[in-house]
Scaffold this active site. Sequence first.
Site, PDB file in Angstrom:
ATOM      1  CB  CYS A   1     -14.261  18.798  23.619  1.00 11.65           C
ATOM      2  SG  CYS A   1     -15.017  19.876  24.857  1.00 11.65           S
TER       3      CYS A   1
ATOM      4  CG  HIS B   1     -10.474  17.793  27.969  1.00  9.56           C
ATOM      5  ND1 HIS B   1     -10.298  17.746  26.607  1.00  9.56           N
ATOM      6  CD2 HIS B   1     -11.771  18.158  28.156  1.00  9.56           C
ATOM      7  CE1 HIS B   1     -11.435  18.089  26.006  1.00  9.56           C
ATOM      8  NE2 HIS B   1     -12.350  18.335  26.926  1.00  9.56           N
ATOM      9  CD  GLU B   2     -14.077  16.808  31.112  1.00  9.95           C
ATOM     10  OE1 GLU B   2     -14.823  17.812  31.218  1.00  9.95           O
ATOM     11  OE2 GLU B   2     -14.070  16.103  30.099  1.00  9.95           O
TER      12      GLU B   2
ATOM     13  CG  HIS C   1     -14.311  22.280  29.801  1.00 10.21           C
ATOM     14  ND1 HIS C   1     -14.658  22.928  28.643  1.00 10.21           N
ATOM     15  CD2 HIS C   1     -14.161  20.977  29.469  1.00 10.21           C
ATOM     16  CE1 HIS C   1     -14.705  22.055  27.645  1.00 10.21           C
ATOM     17  NE2 HIS C   1     -14.402  20.861  28.113  1.00 10.21           N
TER      18      HIS C   1
HETATM   19 ZN    ZN Z   1     -14.308  19.198  26.904  1.00  7.04          ZN
END
Ligand code: ZN
Length: 178
Positions: free
Chosen positions: A101, A143-144, A147
């Site tokens: 990341c 994952h994105e 956020h």
């Molecule tokens: Zn990330």
Amino acid sequence: MVKPICRLGNPVLREEAKLVPLDFIKTDDFNQLIADLYDSMKHYGGIGIAAPQIGVSLQVALIQLEGVNRYDELIDLPLTTFINPQVEILGTETQSFWEGCLSVPGLRGLVERPNHVRVKYVDKKGEEKFLEAKGFLATVLQHELDHLFGVLYVDRIKDTKNLSYQEEYESFIVNKES
Ligand code: ZN
């Protein structure tokens, strides 16, 4: 314009980002945000980036995975802007990938996630879209989009023995997998 990346410890990464008002999409300010995200993603060498990573607490993320070959799986997602996304998990199967990341530089961690998801989102033209994904792309999406809800991949590492510096990952882990 390339923006500095907010790193682990910055509280903006832990906020639930605000929904983008639909009348903000297509404005000059919104297009500037997308351009800044794109420039920053390219500059720092990411395959995805979320607005909180450049300090903007709005539900916007970009992913671009063109001709990426990961674990012998060819993944092709042209540059896509995800606005106000909702992730639906399909099935019960999971998979584990070593994730990295931009906000946690220099580290890699093994994260188990569902391997099949469907994402409902608004695109940069303001149209509602769906994307179904399996495999590595499903992990990148989760994952994105995490956020945008204040979640980082390190939160999802079940065993912190599976957290490594990038160099040690390359020396001791990645070569043993192949
Ligand atoms: Zn990330």
